[in-house]
Motif scaffolding. Structure first.
Motif, PDB file in Angstrom:
ATOM      1  N   LEU A 173       0.863  -1.186   0.000  1.00  0.00           N
ATOM      2  CA  LEU A 173       0.000   0.000   0.000  1.00  0.00           C
ATOM      3  C   LEU A 173       0.897   1.233   0.000  1.00  0.00           C
ATOM      4  O   LEU A 173       1.213   1.790   1.052  1.00  0.00           O
ATOM      5  CB  LEU A 173      -0.926   0.005   1.223  1.00  0.00           C
ATOM      6  N   PRO A 174       1.330   1.675  -1.192  1.00  0.00           N
ATOM      7  CA  PRO A 174       2.276   2.798  -1.278  1.00  0.00           C
ATOM      8  C   PRO A 174       1.795   4.062  -0.566  1.00  0.00           C
ATOM      9  O   PRO A 174       2.611   4.806  -0.021  1.00  0.00           O
ATOM     10  CB  PRO A 174       2.402   3.041  -2.787  1.00  0.00           C
ATOM     11  N   ARG A 175       0.486   4.306  -0.540  1.00  0.00           N
ATOM     12  CA  ARG A 175      -0.036   5.507   0.147  1.00  0.00           C
ATOM     13  C   ARG A 175       0.321   5.513   1.624  1.00  0.00           C
ATOM     14  O   ARG A 175       0.373   6.561   2.254  1.00  0.00           O
ATOM     15  CB  ARG A 175      -1.557   5.594   0.012  1.00  0.00           C
ATOM     16  N   TRP A 176       0.523   4.330   2.218  1.00  0.00           N
ATOM     17  CA  TRP A 176       0.847   4.239   3.643  1.00  0.00           C
ATOM     18  C   TRP A 176       2.126   5.012   3.957  1.00  0.00           C
ATOM     19  O   TRP A 176       2.214   5.698   4.964  1.00  0.00           O
ATOM     20  CB  TRP A 176       0.965   2.779   4.072  1.00  0.00           C
ATOM     21  N   LYS A 177       3.100   4.919   3.087  1.00  0.00           N
ATOM     22  CA  LYS A 177       4.367   5.625   3.309  1.00  0.00           C
ATOM     23  C   LYS A 177       4.201   7.138   3.154  1.00  0.00           C
ATOM     24  O   LYS A 177       4.829   7.916   3.850  1.00  0.00           O
ATOM     25  CB  LYS A 177       5.440   5.133   2.330  1.00  0.00           C
ATOM     26  N   VAL A 178       3.305   7.568   2.252  1.00  0.00           N
ATOM     27  CA  VAL A 178       3.150   8.979   1.921  1.00  0.00           C
ATOM     28  C   VAL A 178       2.163   9.687   2.850  1.00  0.00           C
ATOM     29  O   VAL A 178       2.399  10.816   3.268  1.00  0.00           O
ATOM     30  CB  VAL A 178       2.678   9.127   0.449  1.00  0.00           C
ATOM     31  N   GLU A 179       1.074   9.020   3.175  1.00  0.00           N
ATOM     32  CA  GLU A 179      -0.002   9.641   3.951  1.00  0.00           C
ATOM     33  C   GLU A 179      -0.276   8.888   5.243  1.00  0.00           C
ATOM     34  O   GLU A 179      -1.424   8.739   5.667  1.00  0.00           O
ATOM     35  CB  GLU A 179      -1.288   9.679   3.117  1.00  0.00           C
ATOM     36  N   GLN A 180       0.767   8.447   5.913  1.00  0.00           N
ATOM     37  CA  GLN A 180       0.611   7.588   7.078  1.00  0.00           C
ATOM     38  C   GLN A 180      -0.279   8.200   8.165  1.00  0.00           C
ATOM     39  O   GLN A 180      -1.168   7.532   8.689  1.00  0.00           O
ATOM     40  CB  GLN A 180       1.985   7.251   7.660  1.00  0.00           C
ATOM     41  N   GLU A 181      -0.090   9.472   8.478  1.00  0.00           N
ATOM     42  CA  GLU A 181      -0.872  10.088   9.557  1.00  0.00           C
ATOM     43  C   GLU A 181      -2.368  10.088   9.236  1.00  0.00           C
ATOM     44  O   GLU A 181      -3.199   9.706  10.053  1.00  0.00           O
ATOM     45  CB  GLU A 181      -0.392  11.514   9.810  1.00  0.00           C
TER      46      GLU A 181
ATOM     47  N   GLU B 221     -13.413   8.364   4.879  1.00  0.00           N
ATOM     48  CA  GLU B 221     -13.185   9.807   4.859  1.00  0.00           C
ATOM     49  C   GLU B 221     -14.525  10.526   4.759  1.00  0.00           C
ATOM     50  O   GLU B 221     -15.347  10.190   3.905  1.00  0.00           O
ATOM     51  CB  GLU B 221     -12.304  10.168   3.662  1.00  0.00           C
ATOM     52  N   GLN B 222     -14.723  11.505   5.632  1.00  0.00           N
ATOM     53  CA  GLN B 222     -15.974  12.276   5.646  1.00  0.00           C
ATOM     54  C   GLN B 222     -16.041  13.220   4.455  1.00  0.00           C
ATOM     55  O   GLN B 222     -15.093  13.932   4.155  1.00  0.00           O
ATOM     56  CB  GLN B 222     -16.052  13.092   6.943  1.00  0.00           C
ATOM     57  N   HIS B 223     -17.183  13.197   3.751  1.00  0.00           N
ATOM     58  CA  HIS B 223     -17.499  14.122   2.655  1.00  0.00           C
ATOM     59  C   HIS B 223     -18.926  14.581   2.873  1.00  0.00           C
ATOM     60  O   HIS B 223     -19.863  13.866   2.522  1.00  0.00           O
ATOM     61  CB  HIS B 223     -17.368  13.445   1.278  1.00  0.00           C
ATOM     62  N   ASP B 224     -19.086  15.752   3.440  1.00  0.00           N
ATOM     63  CA  ASP B 224     -20.412  16.248   3.807  1.00  0.00           C
ATOM     64  C   ASP B 224     -21.088  15.205   4.687  1.00  0.00           C
ATOM     65  O   ASP B 224     -20.547  14.826   5.709  1.00  0.00           O
ATOM     66  CB  ASP B 224     -21.236  16.610   2.569  1.00  0.00           C
ATOM     67  N   GLU B 225     -22.252  14.717   4.260  1.00  0.00           N
ATOM     68  CA  GLU B 225     -22.970  13.722   5.061  1.00  0.00           C
ATOM     69  C   GLU B 225     -22.660  12.286   4.634  1.00  0.00           C
ATOM     70  O   GLU B 225     -23.245  11.341   5.158  1.00  0.00           O
ATOM     71  CB  GLU B 225     -24.476  13.982   4.980  1.00  0.00           C
ATOM     72  N   ALA B 226     -21.749  12.129   3.694  1.00  0.00           N
ATOM     73  CA  ALA B 226     -21.379  10.803   3.196  1.00  0.00           C
ATOM     74  C   ALA B 226     -19.983  10.437   3.703  1.00  0.00           C
ATOM     75  O   ALA B 226     -19.193  11.301   4.084  1.00  0.00           O
ATOM     76  CB  ALA B 226     -21.394  10.794   1.677  1.00  0.00           C
ATOM     77  N   LEU B 227     -19.696   9.144   3.690  1.00  0.00           N
ATOM     78  CA  LEU B 227     -18.350   8.646   3.973  1.00  0.00           C
ATOM     79  C   LEU B 227     -17.840   7.956   2.721  1.00  0.00           C
ATOM     80  O   LEU B 227     -18.589   7.240   2.042  1.00  0.00           O
ATOM     81  CB  LEU B 227     -18.360   7.659   5.144  1.00  0.00           C
ATOM     82  N   ARG B 228     -16.571   8.178   2.424  1.00  0.00           N
ATOM     83  CA  ARG B 228     -15.942   7.582   1.247  1.00  0.00           C
ATOM     84  C   ARG B 228     -14.934   6.530   1.688  1.00  0.00           C
ATOM     85  O   ARG B 228     -14.070   6.800   2.521  1.00  0.00           O
ATOM     86  CB  ARG B 228     -15.230   8.641   0.409  1.00  0.00           C
ATOM     87  N   VAL B 229     -15.072   5.329   1.138  1.00  0.00           N
ATOM     88  CA  VAL B 229     -14.102   4.263   1.371  1.00  0.00           C
ATOM     89  C   VAL B 229     -12.919   4.505   0.444  1.00  0.00           C
ATOM     90  O   VAL B 229     -13.099   4.728  -0.753  1.00  0.00           O
ATOM     91  CB  VAL B 229     -14.710   2.870   1.077  1.00  0.00           C
ATOM     92  N   HIS B 230     -11.707   4.492   0.981  1.00  0.00           N
ATOM     93  CA  HIS B 230     -10.520   4.609   0.129  1.00  0.00           C
ATOM     94  C   HIS B 230      -9.360   3.825   0.733  1.00  0.00           C
ATOM     95  O   HIS B 230      -9.434   3.351   1.868  1.00  0.00           O
ATOM     96  CB  HIS B 230     -10.151   6.083  -0.105  1.00  0.00           C
ATOM     97  N   SER B 231      -8.323   3.684  -0.039  1.00  0.00           N
ATOM     98  CA  SER B 231      -7.091   2.991   0.378  1.00  0.00           C
ATOM     99  C   SER B 231      -7.362   1.581   0.880  1.00  0.00           C
ATOM    100  O   SER B 231      -6.743   1.128   1.839  1.00  0.00           O
ATOM    101  CB  SER B 231      -6.345   3.807   1.437  1.00  0.00           C
ATOM    102  N   MET B 232      -8.271   0.880   0.212  1.00  0.00           N
ATOM    103  CA  MET B 232      -8.564  -0.488   0.619  1.00  0.00           C
ATOM    104  C   MET B 232      -7.393  -1.406   0.257  1.00  0.00           C
ATOM    105  O   MET B 232      -6.851  -1.330  -0.836  1.00  0.00           O
ATOM    106  CB  MET B 232      -9.837  -1.006  -0.054  1.00  0.00           C
ATOM    107  N   TYR B 233      -7.030  -2.241   1.204  1.00  0.00           N
ATOM    108  CA  TYR B 233      -5.984  -3.238   0.989  1.00  0.00           C
ATOM    109  C   TYR B 233      -6.482  -4.562   1.564  1.00  0.00           C
ATOM    110  O   TYR B 233      -6.939  -4.605   2.711  1.00  0.00           O
ATOM    111  CB  TYR B 233      -4.678  -2.835   1.679  1.00  0.00           C
ATOM    112  N   VAL B 234      -6.423  -5.601   0.769  1.00  0.00           N
ATOM    113  CA  VAL B 234      -6.782  -6.938   1.226  1.00  0.00           C
ATOM    114  C   VAL B 234      -5.543  -7.808   1.135  1.00  0.00           C
ATOM    115  O   VAL B 234      -4.917  -7.904   0.078  1.00  0.00           O
ATOM    116  CB  VAL B 234      -7.932  -7.537   0.378  1.00  0.00           C
ATOM    117  N   LYS B 235      -5.206  -8.412   2.268  1.00  0.00           N
ATOM    118  CA  LYS B 235      -4.036  -9.291   2.303  1.00  0.00           C
ATOM    119  C   LYS B 235      -4.316 -10.532   1.450  1.00  0.00           C
ATOM    120  O   LYS B 235      -5.382 -11.144   1.571  1.00  0.00           O
ATOM    121  CB  LYS B 235      -3.759  -9.701   3.752  1.00  0.00           C
ATOM    122  N   PRO B 236      -3.407 -10.872   0.558  1.00  0.00           N
ATOM    123  CA  PRO B 236      -3.615 -12.060  -0.290  1.00  0.00           C
ATOM    124  C   PRO B 236      -3.774 -13.319   0.559  1.00  0.00           C
ATOM    125  O   PRO B 236      -3.180 -13.415   1.621  1.00  0.00           O
ATOM    126  CB  PRO B 236      -2.338 -12.128  -1.132  1.00  0.00           C
TER     127      PRO B 236
END
Length: 122
Positions: free
Chosen positions: A22-30, A52-67
């Protein structure tokens, strides 16, 4: 299966879980640490996603599933994300998909295709 806030986990354990997958982990860890959730099964940690909160909705992102990944674990991610979104009183759950297989699963799970993303009314 259990949903665990990433903040309840040690950073070193999360580093080991992701490895270089998950390359984003290194860049956006916090940010990912604050918004992230781990899915734990009997065999250990299986998946990760952020809400992630977007107005009254939540957005799923950065999903990682272990093989090995399969439709069951992805649908489990969506079900647990939906439960958490309802707990947080979100009106919708959104997801941007980059994979045809994920698109098919989202359609089966009741998400509707919108302009560039999938959305499910909660």
């Amino acid at each position: 299966m259990q949903l665990i806030p990433a903040q309840a986990c040690e950073l070193s354990d999360l580093d080991a879980f992701f490895g270089n997958s998950l390359p984003r982990w290194k860049v956006e860890q916090e940010k990912l640490y604050e918004e992230g959730y781990i899915i734990e099964a009997a065999e250990g940690w299986r998946a990760f996603f952020c809400l992630e909160q977007h107005d009254e909705a939540l957005r799923v992102h950065s999903m990682y599933v272990k093989p090995p990944a399969n439709g069951t674990i992805i649908l489990t991610c969506m079900e647990l994300a939906s439960i958490e979104a309802r707990r947080r009183e979100a009106s919708h759950l959104r997801l941007i998909s980059h994979h045809e297989t994920l698109d098919q699963l989202m359609a089966l799970y009741g998400f509707e295709a919108r302009h560039g993303f999938w959305e499910k009314t909660l």
